[in-house]
Design a protein around this motif. Sequence first.
Motif, short mmCIF file in Angstrom:
data_model
loop_
_atom_site.label_atom_id
_atom_site.label_comp_id
_atom_site.label_asym_id
_atom_site.label_seq_id
_atom_site.Cartn_x
_atom_site.Cartn_y
_atom_site.Cartn_z
N PRO A 1 0.83 -1.21 0.00
CA PRO A 1 0.00 0.00 0.00
C PRO A 1 0.86 1.26 0.00
N HIS A 2 0.44 2.23 -0.80
CA HIS A 2 1.10 3.53 -0.89
C HIS A 2 0.04 4.60 -0.75
N GLY A 3 0.41 5.74 -0.21
CA GLY A 3 -0.56 6.82 -0.08
C GLY A 3 0.10 8.14 0.21
N LEU A 4 -0.67 9.18 -0.04
CA LEU A 4 -0.23 10.54 0.27
C LEU A 4 -1.44 11.36 0.67
N ALA A 5 -1.21 12.46 1.35
CA ALA A 5 -2.28 13.35 1.77
C ALA A 5 -2.30 14.57 0.86
N VAL A 6 -3.50 15.00 0.49
CA VAL A 6 -3.67 16.23 -0.30
C VAL A 6 -4.72 17.09 0.37
N SER A 7 -4.56 18.40 0.23
CA SER A 7 -5.59 19.32 0.73
C SER A 7 -6.12 20.16 -0.42
N SER B 1 7.49 17.10 -7.04
CA SER B 1 8.62 16.48 -6.34
C SER B 1 8.21 15.23 -5.57
N SER B 2 6.93 14.86 -5.60
CA SER B 2 6.45 13.70 -4.84
C SER B 2 7.13 12.41 -5.32
N ALA B 3 7.64 11.64 -4.37
CA ALA B 3 8.20 10.33 -4.69
C ALA B 3 7.10 9.26 -4.69
N THR B 4 5.95 9.57 -4.11
CA THR B 4 4.86 8.60 -4.00
C THR B 4 3.97 8.61 -5.24
N TRP B 5 3.72 9.79 -5.82
CA TRP B 5 2.81 9.86 -6.96
C TRP B 5 3.25 8.98 -8.13
N PRO B 6 4.53 8.91 -8.49
CA PRO B 6 4.92 8.02 -9.58
C PRO B 6 4.52 6.56 -9.34
N LEU B 7 4.45 6.14 -8.07
CA LEU B 7 3.97 4.79 -7.76
C LEU B 7 2.45 4.72 -7.89
N ALA C 1 4.15 12.67 5.77
CA ALA C 1 5.58 12.54 6.10
C ALA C 1 6.37 12.02 4.90
N ARG C 2 7.61 12.41 4.83
CA ARG C 2 8.47 11.93 3.74
C ARG C 2 8.99 10.52 4.00
#
Length: 165
Positions: A36-42, A61-67, A92-93
Amino acid sequence: MHDLFEFPADGDGLRRAFSNFPSGVVAVCAEVDGVPHGLAVSTFVPVSLDPPLVSFCVQNSSATWPLLERADHLGLSLLGTDQQAAAKALGARNGDRFRDSELHRGTGDAVFIDGASAWIEGVPEAQVPAGDHTVVILRIHRLATRSDIEPLVFHGSKFRRLLAS
């Protein structure tokens, strides 16, 4: 007479001005290669009712979005007031972004965070370059809400609750 503060239209000035506008906090999640991968957006915005579309912005610059962009479906969890720890972990990074979260699966690769006020599942339809971010447009396939959970709000660089008047 009200106090008016002017700031330059640079990154710092824009951050100060944008902090005066409240926004919801949304987790964008999927399982990619069994993880599982995820990121927070507002920066989540409803776009269209017909066809059903929403958008969110991701830093270039997100390292998560390419995944995440490799996933066939994305799960968006509109976080609730009791999910501040989950929002911080997702922002968090480093570290385990899901350490404070229970997950459930959706269609395909979509993953959702339990306890959210709403869930939206969809397929990325377009990506639009926009300065230091990319605007992602998602076509909604399924959604669910919980009326008993208030949304988590980010305002003035802090997490907040909505107060009924």
